[in-house]
Design a protein around this motif. Structure first.
Motif, PDB file in Angstrom:
ATOM      1  N   LEU A 161       0.845  -1.193   0.000  1.00 36.77           N
ATOM      2  CA  LEU A 161       0.000   0.000   0.000  1.00 36.77           C
ATOM      3  C   LEU A 161       0.880   1.243   0.000  1.00 36.77           C
ATOM      4  CD1 LEU A 161      -2.747  -1.255   2.497  1.00 36.77           C
ATOM      5  CD2 LEU A 161      -2.915  -1.077   0.015  1.00 36.77           C
ATOM      6  N   SER A 162       0.879   2.003   1.087  1.00 37.58           N
ATOM      7  CA  SER A 162       1.731   3.188   1.171  1.00 37.58           C
ATOM      8  C   SER A 162       2.069   3.433   2.634  1.00 37.58           C
ATOM      9  CB  SER A 162       1.011   4.415   0.598  1.00 37.58           C
ATOM     10  OG  SER A 162       0.024   4.886   1.506  1.00 37.58           O
ATOM     11  N   TRP A 163       2.927   4.426   2.867  1.00 39.72           N
ATOM     12  CA  TRP A 163       3.312   4.720   4.245  1.00 39.72           C
ATOM     13  C   TRP A 163       2.121   5.215   5.062  1.00 39.72           C
ATOM     14  CZ3 TRP A 163       2.474   9.530   6.230  1.00 39.72           C
ATOM     15  CH2 TRP A 163       2.365  10.602   5.345  1.00 39.72           C
ATOM     16  N   ARG A 164       1.131   5.802   4.432  1.00 41.01           N
ATOM     17  CA  ARG A 164      -0.038   6.298   5.161  1.00 41.01           C
ATOM     18  C   ARG A 164      -0.814   5.140   5.807  1.00 41.01           C
ATOM     19  NH1 ARG A 164      -0.708  11.653   4.000  1.00 41.01           N
ATOM     20  NH2 ARG A 164       0.347  12.414   2.112  1.00 41.01           N
ATOM     21  N   ALA A 165      -0.761   3.970   5.185  1.00 42.81           N
ATOM     22  CA  ALA A 165      -1.467   2.811   5.736  1.00 42.81           C
ATOM     23  C   ALA A 165      -0.910   2.399   7.087  1.00 42.81           C
ATOM     24  CB  ALA A 165      -1.376   1.635   4.760  1.00 42.81           C
ATOM     25  N   LEU A 166       0.343   2.747   7.381  1.00 44.20           N
ATOM     26  CA  LEU A 166       0.934   2.420   8.677  1.00 44.20           C
ATOM     27  C   LEU A 166       0.159   3.059   9.821  1.00 44.20           C
ATOM     28  CD1 LEU A 166       4.724   2.970   7.833  1.00 44.20           C
ATOM     29  CD2 LEU A 166       3.459   0.821   7.809  1.00 44.20           C
ATOM     30  N   PHE A 167      -0.465   4.195   9.565  1.00 45.31           N
ATOM     31  CA  PHE A 167      -1.204   4.917  10.590  1.00 45.31           C
ATOM     32  C   PHE A 167      -2.713   4.695  10.479  1.00 45.31           C
ATOM     33  CE2 PHE A 167       2.622   7.375   9.379  1.00 45.31           C
ATOM     34  CZ  PHE A 167       3.361   7.148  10.535  1.00 45.31           C
ATOM     35  N   PHE A 168      -3.222   4.645   9.257  1.00 46.58           N
ATOM     36  CA  PHE A 168      -4.662   4.402   9.086  1.00 46.58           C
ATOM     37  C   PHE A 168      -5.075   3.026   9.592  1.00 46.58           C
ATOM     38  CE2 PHE A 168      -4.606   7.574   5.357  1.00 46.58           C
ATOM     39  CZ  PHE A 168      -5.165   8.574   6.137  1.00 46.58           C
ATOM     40  N   ILE A 169      -4.150   2.061   9.599  1.00 49.52           N
ATOM     41  CA  ILE A 169      -4.488   0.690   9.966  1.00 49.52           C
ATOM     42  C   ILE A 169      -4.979   0.574  11.405  1.00 49.52           C
ATOM     43  CG2 ILE A 169      -2.161   0.072  10.742  1.00 49.52           C
ATOM     44  CD1 ILE A 169      -4.550  -2.193   8.765  1.00 49.52           C
ATOM     45  N   THR A 170      -4.572   1.502  12.268  1.00 54.01           N
ATOM     46  CA  THR A 170      -4.965   1.410  13.678  1.00 54.01           C
ATOM     47  C   THR A 170      -6.250   2.165  13.994  1.00 54.01           C
ATOM     48  OG1 THR A 170      -3.505   3.280  14.202  1.00 54.01           O
ATOM     49  CG2 THR A 170      -2.605   1.061  14.487  1.00 54.01           C
ATOM     50  N   VAL A 171      -6.798   2.901  13.031  1.00 56.18           N
ATOM     51  CA  VAL A 171      -8.018   3.665  13.301  1.00 56.18           C
ATOM     52  C   VAL A 171      -9.224   2.753  13.548  1.00 56.18           C
ATOM     53  CG1 VAL A 171      -9.634   5.386  12.422  1.00 56.18           C
ATOM     54  CG2 VAL A 171      -7.177   5.695  12.078  1.00 56.18           C
ATOM     55  N   PRO A 172      -9.536   1.805  12.650  1.00 55.90           N
ATOM     56  CA  PRO A 172     -10.707   0.944  12.899  1.00 55.90           C
ATOM     57  C   PRO A 172     -10.623   0.136  14.193  1.00 55.90           C
ATOM     58  CG  PRO A 172     -10.036   0.803  10.594  1.00 55.90           C
ATOM     59  CD  PRO A 172      -8.958   1.536  11.303  1.00 55.90           C
ATOM     60  N   PRO A 173      -9.484  -0.497  14.515  1.00 53.92           N
ATOM     61  CA  PRO A 173      -9.431  -1.221  15.795  1.00 53.92           C
ATOM     62  C   PRO A 173      -9.610  -0.313  17.005  1.00 53.92           C
ATOM     63  CG  PRO A 173      -7.663  -1.936  14.352  1.00 53.92           C
ATOM     64  CD  PRO A 173      -8.264  -0.733  13.725  1.00 53.92           C
ATOM     65  N   ALA A 174      -9.062   0.906  16.935  1.00 57.28           N
ATOM     66  CA  ALA A 174      -9.229   1.827  18.056  1.00 57.28           C
ATOM     67  C   ALA A 174     -10.698   2.205  18.237  1.00 57.28           C
ATOM     68  CB  ALA A 174      -8.382   3.080  17.840  1.00 57.28           C
ATOM     69  N   LEU A 175     -11.398   2.473  17.141  1.00 56.68           N
ATOM     70  CA  LEU A 175     -12.830   2.788  17.233  1.00 56.68           C
ATOM     71  C   LEU A 175     -13.633   1.570  17.690  1.00 56.68           C
ATOM     72  CD1 LEU A 175     -13.280   4.956  14.003  1.00 56.68           C
ATOM     73  CD2 LEU A 175     -13.100   5.736  16.383  1.00 56.68           C
ATOM     74  N   LEU A 176     -13.223   0.389  17.268  1.00 58.83           N
ATOM     75  CA  LEU A 176     -13.870  -0.832  17.742  1.00 58.83           C
ATOM     76  C   LEU A 176     -13.673  -0.977  19.245  1.00 58.83           C
ATOM     77  CD1 LEU A 176     -15.426  -3.387  16.873  1.00 58.83           C
ATOM     78  CD2 LEU A 176     -13.211  -4.511  16.537  1.00 58.83           C
ATOM     79  N   GLY A 177     -12.473  -0.615  19.711  1.00 58.80           N
ATOM     80  CA  GLY A 177     -12.220  -0.642  21.146  1.00 58.80           C
ATOM     81  C   GLY A 177     -13.110   0.330  21.897  1.00 58.80           C
ATOM     82  N   VAL A 178     -13.330   1.512  21.331  1.00 59.58           N
ATOM     83  CA  VAL A 178     -14.238   2.489  21.951  1.00 59.58           C
ATOM     84  C   VAL A 178     -15.630   1.896  22.098  1.00 59.58           C
ATOM     85  CG1 VAL A 178     -15.417   4.694  21.583  1.00 59.58           C
ATOM     86  CG2 VAL A 178     -12.955   4.510  21.175  1.00 59.58           C
ATOM     87  N   ALA A 179     -16.126   1.263  21.035  1.00 58.64           N
ATOM     88  CA  ALA A 179     -17.448   0.647  21.100  1.00 58.64           C
ATOM     89  C   ALA A 179     -17.498  -0.457  22.147  1.00 58.64           C
ATOM     90  CB  ALA A 179     -17.822   0.084  19.719  1.00 58.64           C
ATOM     91  N   GLY A 180     -16.423  -1.242  22.237  1.00 59.85           N
ATOM     92  CA  GLY A 180     -16.374  -2.318  23.230  1.00 59.85           C
ATOM     93  C   GLY A 180     -16.372  -1.797  24.652  1.00 59.85           C
ATOM     94  N   VAL A 181     -15.639  -0.708  24.889  1.00 66.36           N
ATOM     95  CA  VAL A 181     -15.618  -0.109  26.237  1.00 66.36           C
ATOM     96  C   VAL A 181     -17.009   0.381  26.611  1.00 66.36           C
ATOM     97  CG1 VAL A 181     -14.736   1.812  27.603  1.00 66.36           C
ATOM     98  CG2 VAL A 181     -13.178   0.505  26.158  1.00 66.36           C
ATOM     99  N   LEU A 182     -17.661   1.087  25.692  1.00 60.99           N
ATOM    100  CA  LEU A 182     -18.996   1.622  25.981  1.00 60.99           C
ATOM    101  C   LEU A 182     -20.002   0.503  26.256  1.00 60.99           C
ATOM    102  CD1 LEU A 182     -19.178   4.443  23.281  1.00 60.99           C
ATOM    103  CD2 LEU A 182     -18.936   4.743  25.752  1.00 60.99           C
ATOM    104  N   ARG A 183     -19.834  -0.628  25.601  1.00 60.50           N
ATOM    105  CA  ARG A 183     -20.810  -1.712  25.733  1.00 60.50           C
ATOM    106  C   ARG A 183     -20.527  -2.630  26.917  1.00 60.50           C
ATOM    107  NH1 ARG A 183     -24.755  -4.149  22.842  1.00 60.50           N
ATOM    108  NH2 ARG A 183     -24.993  -6.411  23.002  1.00 60.50           N
ATOM    109  N   TRP A 184     -19.262  -2.947  27.162  1.00 61.45           N
ATOM    110  CA  TRP A 184     -18.960  -4.030  28.097  1.00 61.45           C
ATOM    111  C   TRP A 184     -18.232  -3.618  29.376  1.00 61.45           C
ATOM    112  CZ3 TRP A 184     -17.155  -6.344  22.998  1.00 61.45           C
ATOM    113  CH2 TRP A 184     -18.206  -7.020  22.388  1.00 61.45           C
TER     114      TRP A 184
END
Length: 482
Positions: A161-184
């Motif tokens: 991909l590109s160097w930008r993917a090194l940082f974008f790759i952690t956005v979805p898991p971090a947001l998933l973690g936010v949802a998990g904290v709010l729920r559980w």
């Protein structure tokens, strides 16, 4: 009987996900530094700040985790840290210039530095003390595999991909973690004391740990300057320790270190983390420079260690509950010592990779039996404010030990190579003077460096074995007993 419930497993999974993102970002950019130099037309000295800013942000935030948790609640601060991490990850990926990228990485590091200490506080607080080993089997895994997976994932993303993917790759898991904290994750109650924040302690400790980490890890300044920076950092930390020992509400309750269980285990963690993480830089140098193989082979040779950790961690909790930390951690240290000693004995310029892979599995198995059981043993009897302080002290001390260990191992290895090559260093291998004798001398430098690593591991084993077995103490707090 001590298995985690479904709710506890969900909490552990959320914490592990957040922890993995924070640890991955410490090493995922390592393989991309040459690409950044080309993209931003900057020198390596400047580009290194993409990694350094994140690392320094982490060590600056770790000491603050306990105070934030006591004042506003661990869940609330953890949630905020995940959100900031997601936003700054996206900002780094979208960076239009180098200054923007470095600034985003610094703030990202501040958020990442809060995630693991707060995650440990939440995880330990969610289960009874006798089940904390089971919780740590899941929540502590990112601390071990994250540094290894980072370069591998970074190489794959950069290549496809590109160097930008090194940082974008952690956005979805971090947001998933936010949802998990709010729920559980249940809402926790901040400390009723609401003691004033120890700003004076923060002004001593935070610059102190940042200076020590920077001085030991930054190679772009002279040794004399680094020595002054480290000395100043150590002086600030010494003043902080002396002040906090007698302070009624310190930034971190350092009096925990006088508790035999916590203090001994913290010492073992430091003694092992330093040489272990420091020695991780030797194998890539051996594979890529001495043997001339690719970075991908170097990354793949990290896999056996990960496999060894995974195999050990699967049953580490049950064994720890049955036999206790003295036997489990002692066995892990013995395995690590044996694998290091065998590496010293068999290492040559053309040692079969299969042999090194087997030794890597053995090293990983030992590490899995050391790190997580030691963390559990240190914090098993802590509760309330002392749990928050302990959850910050352990990763902070391990991080500093890793920085020191890496600098020392690198310095010893570099010095031995310079002596063997009349000051030419590893560059001598690519010149016309390179021959089998010279290559052998450099491999000998690698082996001699491992002798020092082995010596520190033996000291850690002695500390562990000299601790007499004792029954697990009843849950209490050091603060109340002081």
């Amino acid at each position: 009987m001590n298995r985690l419930t479904g709710q506890e497993l969900r909490i552990a999974s959320v914490i592990a996900l957040g922890g993995l993102m924070a640890v991955l970002d410490t090493t995922i950019v390592a393989v991309a530094l040459p690409r950044f130099m080309t993209t931003f037309s900057a020198s390596l000295t400047t580009i290194q700040w993409i990694a350094t800013a994140y690392a320094l942000g982490m060590v600056a935030a770790m000491p603050l985790a306990a105070t934030f948790a006591q004042r506003w609640g661990a869940r609330r601060v953890y949630l905020a840290a995940l959100l900031v991490f997601a936003v700054t990850s996206a900002a780094a990926g979208a960076a239009g210039d180098l200054g923007w990228l470095i600034a985003a990485r610094a703030v990202q590091g501040l958020a990442g530095g809060l995630i693991n200490p707060l995650g440990m506080t939440i995880g330990f607080g969610a289960v009874a003390p006798e089940r904390r080993s089971r919780m740590t089997t899941i929540t502590g895994l990112p601390l071990l595999i994250g540094p290894i997976l980072g370069p591998m994932l970074g190489g794959l993303l950069l290549e496809n991909l590109s160097w930008r993917a090194l940082f974008f790759i952690t956005v979805p898991p971090a947001l998933l973690g936010v949802a998990g904290v709010l729920r559980w994750v249940p809402v926790d109650t901040p400390s009723a004391e609401r003691a004033p924040i120890d700003f004076a302690g923060g002004l001593l400790l935070v610059p102190g740990v940042v200076a020590v980490a920077y001085g030991f890890s930054e190679e772009t300044v002279g040794m004399d300057v680094r020595a002054v920076i480290v000395a100043a950092g150590l002086a600030l930390m010494a003043v902080f320790l002396r002040r906090s020992w007698h302070h009624h509400a310190p930034l971190l309750n350092v009096r925990l270190l006088r508790d035999r269980t916590f203090g001994r285990n913290a010492a073992i963690l430091v003694l092992y983390a330093g040489p272990y993480f420091g020695s991780m830089l030797l194998m890539p140098a051996y594979i890529q420079v001495m043997r001339g193989d690719s970075a991908m082979i170097s990354a793949l040779m990290m896999v056996p260690s990960t496999i060894g950790m995974g195999l050990t961690i699967q049953f580490a909790a049950r064994v720890l509950e049955r036999f206790g930390p003295r036997i489990v951690v002692g066995t892990g240290l013995s395995l690590a010592i044996i694998s290091t000693a065998l590496t010293i004995l068999v290492l040559t310029p053309d040692t079969p990779y299969a042999v090194l892979a087997i030794l890597g599995v053995l090293q990983g198995a030992g590490t899995g039996a050391i790190m997580l059981p030691t963390i559990v043993s240190a914090g098993r009897h802590l509760n309330g404010p002392d749990l928050a302080s302990g959850s910050a002290i352990l990763p902070l001390s391990s991080t500093i030990a890793s920085a020191v260990g890496t600098a020392v191992v690198s310095g010893v290895f570099t010095g031995l190579i310079a002596a063997a090559t009349a000051g030419q260093g590893l560059a001598a291998l690519s010149g016309p003077a390179a021959d089998s004798v010279l290559t052998g001398q450099i491999v000998d430098a690698y082996r001699l460096t491992l002798v020092g690593v082995l010596a520190v591991m033996v000291i850690a084993l002695v500390v562990r074995l000299r601790t007499s077995p004792a029954p697990t103490p009843e849950p209490t707090t050091v603060r109340s007993a002081a």
